[in-house]
Design an enzyme around this catalytic site. Sequence first.
Site, PDB file in Angstrom:
ATOM      1  N   LYS A  59      47.790  32.569  23.338  1.00  0.00           N
ATOM      2  CA  LYS A  59      47.426  31.163  23.550  1.00  0.00           C
ATOM      3  C   LYS A  59      47.793  30.334  22.306  1.00  0.00           C
ATOM      4  O   LYS A  59      48.785  30.612  21.654  1.00  0.00           O
ATOM      5  CB  LYS A  59      45.950  31.047  23.947  1.00  0.00           C
ATOM      6  CG  LYS A  59      45.631  31.919  25.171  1.00  0.00           C
ATOM      7  CD  LYS A  59      44.272  31.669  25.768  1.00  0.00           C
ATOM      8  CE  LYS A  59      44.059  32.575  26.964  1.00  0.00           C
ATOM      9  NZ  LYS A  59      42.773  32.329  27.638  1.00  0.00           N
TER      10      LYS A  59
ATOM     11  N   SER B   2      38.501  38.310  30.097  1.00  0.00           N
ATOM     12  CA  SER B   2      37.574  39.012  29.204  1.00  0.00           C
ATOM     13  C   SER B   2      37.744  40.530  29.252  1.00  0.00           C
ATOM     14  O   SER B   2      36.768  41.290  29.256  1.00  0.00           O
ATOM     15  CB  SER B   2      36.122  38.621  29.505  1.00  0.00           C
ATOM     16  OG  SER B   2      35.927  37.229  29.277  1.00  0.00           O
TER      17      SER B   2
ATOM     18  N   ASN C  14      48.284  37.532  25.741  1.00  0.00           N
ATOM     19  CA  ASN C  14      48.487  36.081  25.665  1.00  0.00           C
ATOM     20  C   ASN C  14      47.725  35.528  24.466  1.00  0.00           C
ATOM     21  O   ASN C  14      46.500  35.426  24.491  1.00  0.00           O
ATOM     22  CB  ASN C  14      47.991  35.441  26.972  1.00  0.00           C
ATOM     23  CG  ASN C  14      48.123  33.923  26.964  1.00  0.00           C
ATOM     24  OD1 ASN C  14      48.759  33.345  26.091  1.00  0.00           O
ATOM     25  ND2 ASN C  14      47.521  33.274  27.941  1.00  0.00           N
TER      26      ASN C  14
ATOM     27  N   GLU D 197      44.568  27.538  32.538  1.00  0.00           N
ATOM     28  CA  GLU D 197      44.361  26.482  31.549  1.00  0.00           C
ATOM     29  C   GLU D 197      45.344  25.338  31.769  1.00  0.00           C
ATOM     30  O   GLU D 197      45.004  24.171  31.564  1.00  0.00           O
ATOM     31  CB  GLU D 197      44.499  27.070  30.131  1.00  0.00           C
ATOM     32  CG  GLU D 197      43.304  27.935  29.768  1.00  0.00           C
ATOM     33  CD  GLU D 197      43.575  28.985  28.714  1.00  0.00           C
ATOM     34  OE1 GLU D 197      42.656  29.788  28.457  1.00  0.00           O
ATOM     35  OE2 GLU D 197      44.700  29.027  28.174  1.00  0.00           O
TER      36      GLU D 197
ATOM     37  N   GLY E 196      37.714  33.998  28.661  1.00  0.00           N
ATOM     38  CA  GLY E 196      37.131  33.553  27.401  1.00  0.00           C
ATOM     39  C   GLY E 196      35.633  33.332  27.446  1.00  0.00           C
ATOM     40  O   GLY E 196      35.059  32.766  26.526  1.00  0.00           O
TER      41      GLY E 196
ATOM     42  N   HIS F 251      49.199  29.488  34.414  1.00  0.00           N
ATOM     43  CA  HIS F 251      47.923  29.888  33.826  1.00  0.00           C
ATOM     44  C   HIS F 251      46.854  28.844  34.156  1.00  0.00           C
ATOM     45  O   HIS F 251      47.124  27.646  34.185  1.00  0.00           O
ATOM     46  CB  HIS F 251      48.063  30.037  32.308  1.00  0.00           C
ATOM     47  CG  HIS F 251      46.915  30.771  31.679  1.00  0.00           C
ATOM     48  ND1 HIS F 251      45.716  30.152  31.404  1.00  0.00           N
ATOM     49  CD2 HIS F 251      46.770  32.071  31.302  1.00  0.00           C
ATOM     50  CE1 HIS F 251      44.886  31.032  30.872  1.00  0.00           C
ATOM     51  NE2 HIS F 251      45.487  32.200  30.805  1.00  0.00           N
TER      52      HIS F 251
ATOM     53  N   GLU G  74      43.492  36.007  37.569  1.00  0.00           N
ATOM     54  CA  GLU G  74      42.590  35.654  36.466  1.00  0.00           C
ATOM     55  C   GLU G  74      41.490  34.730  36.983  1.00  0.00           C
ATOM     56  O   GLU G  74      41.699  33.526  37.094  1.00  0.00           O
ATOM     57  CB  GLU G  74      43.373  34.948  35.357  1.00  0.00           C
ATOM     58  CG  GLU G  74      44.380  35.832  34.659  1.00  0.00           C
ATOM     59  CD  GLU G  74      44.738  35.284  33.293  1.00  0.00           C
ATOM     60  OE1 GLU G  74      44.578  36.015  32.315  1.00  0.00           O
ATOM     61  OE2 GLU G  74      45.153  34.116  33.198  1.00  0.00           O
TER      62      GLU G  74
END
Length: 254
Positions: free
Chosen positions: A12, A212, A10, A98, A172, A96, A166
């Site tokens: 992003k 990560s 991904n 985010e 991240g 996701h 996730e």
Amino acid sequence: MARKFFVGGNWKCNGTSEEVKKIVSTLNEGHVPSSDVVEVVISPPFVFLPLVKDSLKPDFHVAAQNCWVKKGGAFTGEVSAEMLVNLSIPWVILGHSERRLLLSESNEFVGDKVAYALSQGLKVIACVGETLEQREAGSTMDVVAAQTKAIAERVKDWADVVLAYEPVWAIGTGKVATPAQAQEVHFELRKWLKENTSSQVAATTRIIYGGSVTATNCKELAAQPDVDGFLVGGASLKPEFIEIIKSAEVKKSV
């Protein structure tokens, strides 16, 4: 039947045309296990989908990072599932964290998006995961079960769904769930699928880990019995992504 290892990259909101060409070149030149051992799906920003699709070696596939919840129309800035199908994009990432956290996408909204994308012929990487506060409160499984339930209530056929666990606190941040932590949630998710969908869905649905993942930790994570691959963020933009794809060999030898 064994679940084929799955590695998604991904990207992003990253990249320029020049950077994309360089990453694709690295991917094309990398020596990785054959497509009968590992399925690799690359997810660039929308604007680079055609460029990546046309230049990426055919063993690898592409995914969009999102799509709209229904047919197109007066929805400025959105991209419909029909548009992705029209461009021969086979996969899409939905739910996701985010988008859940930054854009307030609810469990129900994500479930509706997954169902609509599947109805249009797309394959879906559906993401679930808890925040640090939720983990520390001991509610990890309540959170991921609720997120998965919203999908299960709307989806009958799971053949084209990959479930991505996730943990938000690991995305991240450089923090990564230990292999035992990842395995525990994956095991519980598979158990939930068995109890709430069917034994067949539980046995065949791939549950991948994201948060990560690096060349350093991927092999130990891949060795866990219920970890069927990875959804990789930052490292998918780097040459080490090739090493992460190679971790599929660990599963092959187990």
